[in-house]
Design a protein around this motif. Structure first.
Motif, PDB file in Angstrom:
ATOM      1  N   THR A 244      -0.257   3.386  10.197  1.00 11.81           N
ATOM      2  CA  THR A 244       0.495   3.899   9.049  1.00 11.81           C
ATOM      3  C   THR A 244       1.939   4.250   9.395  1.00 11.81           C
ATOM      4  O   THR A 244       2.850   3.999   8.605  1.00 11.81           O
ATOM      5  CB  THR A 244      -0.228   5.136   8.459  1.00 11.81           C
TER       6      THR A 244
ATOM      7  N   THR B  48      -3.992   2.465   7.923  1.00 11.50           N
ATOM      8  CA  THR B  48      -3.980   1.966   6.548  1.00 11.50           C
ATOM      9  C   THR B  48      -4.874   0.735   6.496  1.00 11.50           C
ATOM     10  O   THR B  48      -4.736  -0.176   7.316  1.00 11.50           O
ATOM     11  CB  THR B  48      -2.550   1.580   6.118  1.00 11.50           C
TER      12      THR B  48
ATOM     13  N   ALA C 107       0.856  -1.204   0.000  1.00 11.97           N
ATOM     14  CA  ALA C 107       0.000   0.000   0.000  1.00 11.97           C
ATOM     15  C   ALA C 107       0.888   1.249   0.000  1.00 11.97           C
ATOM     16  O   ALA C 107       0.633   2.208  -0.743  1.00 11.97           O
ATOM     17  CB  ALA C 107      -0.936  -0.003   1.203  1.00 11.97           C
ATOM     18  N   GLN C 108       1.945   1.246   0.799  1.00 22.34           N
ATOM     19  CA  GLN C 108       2.845   2.411   0.845  1.00 22.34           C
ATOM     20  C   GLN C 108       3.668   2.529  -0.440  1.00 22.34           C
ATOM     21  O   GLN C 108       4.112   3.617  -0.812  1.00 22.34           O
ATOM     22  CB  GLN C 108       3.777   2.344   2.065  1.00 22.34           C
TER      23      GLN C 108
ATOM     24  N   VAL D  11      -5.515   4.939   2.956  1.00 24.58           N
ATOM     25  CA  VAL D  11      -4.414   5.310   3.845  1.00 24.58           C
ATOM     26  C   VAL D  11      -4.771   6.649   4.469  1.00 24.58           C
ATOM     27  O   VAL D  11      -5.228   7.561   3.767  1.00 24.58           O
ATOM     28  CB  VAL D  11      -3.082   5.463   3.073  1.00 24.58           C
TER      29      VAL D  11
ATOM     30  N   TYR E 245      -0.964  13.840   3.380  1.00 25.86           N
ATOM     31  CA  TYR E 245      -1.383  12.616   2.686  1.00 25.86           C
ATOM     32  C   TYR E 245      -2.427  12.978   1.648  1.00 25.86           C
ATOM     33  O   TYR E 245      -3.450  13.586   1.969  1.00 25.86           O
ATOM     34  CB  TYR E 245      -1.951  11.599   3.693  1.00 25.86           C
TER      35      TYR E 245
END
Ligand code: GP9
Ligand code: MN
Length: 428
Positions: free
Chosen positions: A365, A356, A284-285, A351, A306
């Motif tokens: 996160t 997340t 995801a990151q 996120v 973000y």
């Protein structure tokens, strides 16, 4: 039906973010370059391999004091990949859950896109891309978005070894584009879509200047080579901007459209990043892509908010000093002090700076630690984020599938008439 637009507007009006005052209008009247960095991921910034930086030109830009750089900016595309990125950037509408909205709805729908909005501010608007005009239905969609010009493959040089993968090699493409750009009436808004750094990352020997990585995964190891080539092409573009003098009165916006290395290559990615493991949270990151805004005199720095592709249009319009309080857009100004930092992925995952979500799992996160059991407070927070994400995705889908913008006629927007546009070479 016509009234459906009202529920969209009432949601948006309740949730609108006041744009940044500090940055409002700082780029008013400037030329705008939107530079699409194909498949470029954030991890490549400052990444070293083979004893060198892979992207020295982009790194320099990233750390420049006149560049606003974002290090928590995510791609939010679905199956439409590049097309979804374009839809988000220039309409602040999400791609659809399946397929590409540019293909299914780009021809017939009404849009209130950035090119059409800037047209009314006296801008000339042009898109450039070294592939055939019909790819992703760009030749029709760009008319709906109000692009004055679309320079595609037929407008550029051709020859043996000029192409690789989906189109013209980036260096040739950008060089050829420059000669058209020099002729555009100013101020202009020019979008340049590169393509060489595209899967399967193949490049001829003459253009290769870094060795492949050594993960042993063929779909991963060529990435640094084409990424480096893309970076060199950007370096050449920067040189041209300087010699032409255009750098002085232009704002550059650079973005990576989506991942180049998919989550199916966990082992190789772990090795590439020098990590022991690469799990769903890491993936995801790994969806972070570069997003930078550069302009002489701009108060830059690395911004940690973000956000993602859906937020570019409101950010850009505010910098250009274009009031857009009445637009149907699902993002918010990345420079606004009090924005909601929930980043929606197309599949409903998200996120935030704190949580997340990947499928049914939740992670912290900042640490990547999986939350085994949500506390009551955590439950409330993730439910709130989930509601926001599902509501916005489904409202955005309604706007596109119901062609709802045809019912929305704000006084500040002059509707686009597609008949006014032709991108045929003979008329160019
Ligand atoms: C081709 C190109 C590639 O014209 O923009 O699109 P993608 O495969 O990245 O969606
Ligand atoms: Mn792409």
């Amino acid at each position: 039906k016509a009234s459906d637009i009202n529920s969209v507007l009432s949601y948006l009006n309740k949730n609108r973010t006041t744009p940044s005052v500090t940055y409002s209008g700082v780029a008013k009247g400037k030329n705008v370059f939107v530079i699409h960095l194909e498949s470029l991921q954030q991890f490549i910034i400052d990444f070293k391999w083979d004893g060198q930086e892979v992207t020295p030109n982009l790194n320099k830009l990233y750390h420049d004091q006149n560049t606003l750089s974002f290090d928590n900016f995510y791609n939010q595309v679905g199956q439409g990949k590049t097309a979804d990125a374009e839809m988000m950037l220039e309409n602040s509408l999400f791609g659809l859950p399946e397929g590409s909205a540019m293909v299914t709805d780009g021809t017939s729908n009404t849009f209130q896109a950035v090119p059409a909005i800037l047209d009314e501010q006296g801008y000339t608007t042009a898109a450039f891309h070294g592939d055939v005009p019909s790819f992703w239905n760009r030749d029709n969609t760009y008319k709906s978005w109000g692009y004055d010009y679309y320079f595609s493959k037929e407008y550029f040089s051709s020859g043996k070894n000029y192409d690789v993968g989906y189109g013209l090699k980036d260096k040739i493409f950008l060089k050829d584009s420059a000669k058209y750009i020099e002729q555009l009436p100013q101020p202009f808004y020019a979008k340049l879509i590169t393509v060489t750094n595209h899967y399967p990352y193949t490049l001829d020997k003459a253009n290769t200047s870094i060795k492949q990585t050594d993960t042993g995964d063929d779909t991963v190891d060529g990435y640094v080579q084409t990424a480096k080539y893309l970076d060199q092409a950007i370096g050449e573009l920067m040189t041209w901007l300087k010699t032409s003098g255009l750098d002085k009165n232009s704002m550059l916006v650079l973005y990576g459209d989506h991942y180049g290395i998919s989550g199916n290559h966990k082992k190789a990615v772990a090795k590439l990043l020098g990590e022991k493991t690469f799990n769903d949270f890491d993936n995801a990151q790994f969806q972070k892509v570069p997003f930078m805004i550069h302009m002489p005199g701009l108060k830059g720095g690395i911004n940690h908010t973000y956000g993602g592709e859906i937020d570019v249009m409101p950010t850009l319009l505010n910098l250009l000093g274009v009031k857009n309080t009445g637009t149907v857009q699902f993002g918010s100004d990345l420079l606004a002090p009090n924005r909601n930092q929930t980043v929606a992925f197309r599949n409903g995952d998200f996120v935030t700076p704190t949580y997340t979500k990947v499928g049914s799992r939740y992670y912290m996160t900042q640490t990547g630690k999986e939350i085994e059991k949500l506390t009551a407070a955590q439950k409330e927070a993730v439910n709130q984020a989930t509601n926001r994400v599902t509501t916005e995705l489904s409202l955005s889908d309604k706007v596109i599938t119901g062609d709802l913008l045809r019912f929305y006629k704000p006084s500040w927007f002059k509707p686009v008439d597609k008949k006014d546009y032709s991108y045929k070479l003979s008329n160019g």
